[in-house]
Design an enzyme around this catalytic site. Structure first.
Site, short mmCIF file in Angstrom:
data_model
loop_
_atom_site.label_atom_id
_atom_site.label_comp_id
_atom_site.label_asym_id
_atom_site.label_seq_id
_atom_site.Cartn_x
_atom_site.Cartn_y
_atom_site.Cartn_z
N HIS A 58 0.85 -1.19 0.00
CA HIS A 58 0.00 0.00 0.00
C HIS A 58 0.88 1.24 0.00
O HIS A 58 1.95 1.26 0.62
CB HIS A 58 -0.83 0.12 1.29
CG HIS A 58 -1.95 -0.85 1.45
ND1 HIS A 58 -2.88 -1.10 0.48
CD2 HIS A 58 -2.33 -1.60 2.51
CE1 HIS A 58 -3.76 -1.97 0.95
NE2 HIS A 58 -3.45 -2.29 2.17
N CYS A 105 -5.46 5.61 -0.15
CA CYS A 105 -4.69 4.36 -0.17
C CYS A 105 -4.57 3.89 -1.61
O CYS A 105 -5.57 3.63 -2.27
CB CYS A 105 -5.38 3.29 0.68
SG CYS A 105 -4.50 1.71 0.68
MN MN Z 1 -4.28 -3.59 3.74
#
Ligand code: MN
Length: 165
Positions: free
Chosen positions: A85, A133
């Site tokens: 991420h 994200c």
């Molecule tokens: Mn995650």
């Protein structure tokens, strides 16, 4: 190009292409025509008071960009996965678990979560915590911790305190 064809393309531009190219930012950390999916509390308390908006999921891109927001005292799922991420905090304050470390986060901090690192975000008690994200479009499913994994994590005092809320 005859006049009829020209008018067809103008109609497409006005009603189909332009809205997909620009989505305005709205009150409440919402984006125009983006669905906000709220999660309810779950029995296992793996996450609480968190919503998700998928901002970009274009097949021509190899990544997706999502906006997650948890209410005050809310938290994301404690998980790990093969994919990584890239996170940017957008609003609020809180803490995140990154492997065996707990870190404070504030607006515009960047958080890199490598492959297979345990991670979880927790909002402060006083305000929501929201973050962007970035994630691979094609990705593996998150793994949840086993009891043995949780015992290993709780063996680290700072992590035990974090997991206890
Ligand atoms: Mn995650």
């Amino acid at each position: 190009m005859d006049k009829a064809t020209h008018m067809d393309s103008e109609t497409l531009l006005d009603h189909e292409i332009r809205p997909a190219l620009l989505r305005g930012f709205q009150d409440g950390y919402r984006w125009q025509d983006v669905t906000c999916r709220p999660y309810k509390e779950d029995g296992a308390a793996l996450f609480r008071d968190i919503s998700r908006q998928v901002l970009f999921e274009d097949p021509a891109l190899e990544c997706e960009l999502r906006y997650f927001e948890m209410a005050a005292s809310g938290y994301s799922t404690l998980e790990r996965h093969e994919h990584a991420h890239g996170v940017m905090i957008l609003r609020g304050h809180g803490r995140c678990l990154l492997g065996d470390a707990v870190r404070e986060v504030a607006p515009f901090d960047l958080v890199r979560i490598p492959s297979l690192m345990w991670h979880q975000f927790r909002a402060s008690a006083s305000e929501p915590l929201g973050f962007l994200c970035m994630v691979n479009r094609l990705r593996d499913r998150p793994q949840l911790p086993s009891e043995a994994d949780l015992a290993d994590l709780r063996a680290i005092p700072a992590v035990a305190a974090f997991l206890a809320g």
